[in-house]
Motif scaffolding. Sequence first.
Motif, PDB file in Angstrom:
ATOM      1  N   ASP A   1      15.794  48.727  53.145  1.00  0.00           N
ATOM      2  CA  ASP A   1      16.467  47.830  54.089  1.00  0.00           C
ATOM      3  C   ASP A   1      17.851  48.531  54.052  1.00  0.00           C
TER       4      ASP A   1
ATOM      5  N   ARG B   1      17.657  42.116  49.274  1.00  0.00           N
ATOM      6  CA  ARG B   1      17.247  43.546  50.103  1.00  0.00           C
ATOM      7  C   ARG B   1      16.652  44.441  49.108  1.00  0.00           C
TER       8      ARG B   1
ATOM      9  N   SER C   1      16.892  48.112  48.366  1.00  0.00           N
ATOM     10  CA  SER C   1      18.180  49.094  48.557  1.00  0.00           C
ATOM     11  C   SER C   1      17.859  50.519  47.722  1.00  0.00           C
TER      12      SER C   1
END
Length: 308
Positions: free
Chosen positions: A92, A172, A174
């Motif tokens: 993301d 998310r 990452s």
Amino acid sequence: MSRLVAHSEGVVLSRAGGIYRVHTAGQVVEATLRGRMKHGTQKHVLVGDHVTLAMRADGGATIEAVHERSSILKRRSPGRSRGVRAVAANVDQVVVVGSARDPEWDPSLVDRFTAVAQANDLPTVVVINKVDLDPAAERHAEPYRQAGYSVLLTSATREYGIEELRRQLAGRVSLFSGPTGVGKSSLLNALEPGLRLRTAAVSRRTRAGRHTTVSAEMHPLGEDGFVVDTPGLRDVGLWGLEPREVAAVFPEFGEYAAGCRFDDCRHLEEPGCAVADAVGCGALAASRYESYRLLLEEAERAARPWLG
Ligand SMILES: Nc1nc2c(ncn2[C@@H]2O[C@H](COP(=O)(O)OP(=O)(O)O)[C@@H](O)[C@H]2O)c(=O)[nH]1
Ligand SMILES: [Mg+2]
Ligand SMILES: [Zn+2]
């Protein structure tokens, strides 16, 4: 073959040989690829892939299907080949980490990583780590804020800025990238002490073994986040980015580039270049412009290899 008990959905954390570690329902299982997938179009299962698992009664599991990906982060293959290699799926955002000191903040290196994230259309967060070693570390932030990136100042050892980083990562996937030794693994350990990622000592060893490929490894973070630590992204380069695409990976150039006299302005020596003018009067950061020139030169060399 033991009896099939259930199907479940999971996320691939890592791969070693033919064994995939898959996070499913709060636990990690080891899985192999189902026979027919090894030969099909889906044979490249990536870290970050969402998969359907068939769980067997003996605790073993096979990957039955790979779900559609929202993104694939790519980098140039190591060595001379010009091939492209997928690093991870469904990332993301990219967290580009640099350190204020030890090693010194290096804009050209940091900008290579932001360029890679941008070329992959992924949002970018810039982290300036080791601020405990430099009270003036904040000075490095402005060019990146101007580019539209979130910038965080952290110290992994003093646990400064860690909560803010945690908020930025929540929910998310990452990917942590950046030069070796800046504290990527230390930051991840500060966020999640249970990870116990190897720090400095091992980095030194991998530096000696330049050609050993270390693949991406993903770790669950908190309730619903994942982080990818990528020692192998060190050799990051601009694989096949066309020279005319380089300016676009510096988003802050955009509003000025529209004012250049020539539509195909390379923002170098052209008359009426609004980007160069903006750098000249300090509206754009000279360090980012220098990075742009280096990456453009590299892309032009790659596009015309016969020029050497
Ligand atoms: N002073 C200071 N040292 C740090 C900080 N973060 C990491 N280090 C040290 O920097 C070295 C490299 O850290 P590491 O996490 O392995 O870097 P990586 O290669 O980016 O994963 C280690 O010796 C860490 O203890 C920090 O915020 N401040
Ligand atoms: Mg590391
Ligand atoms: Zn221009």
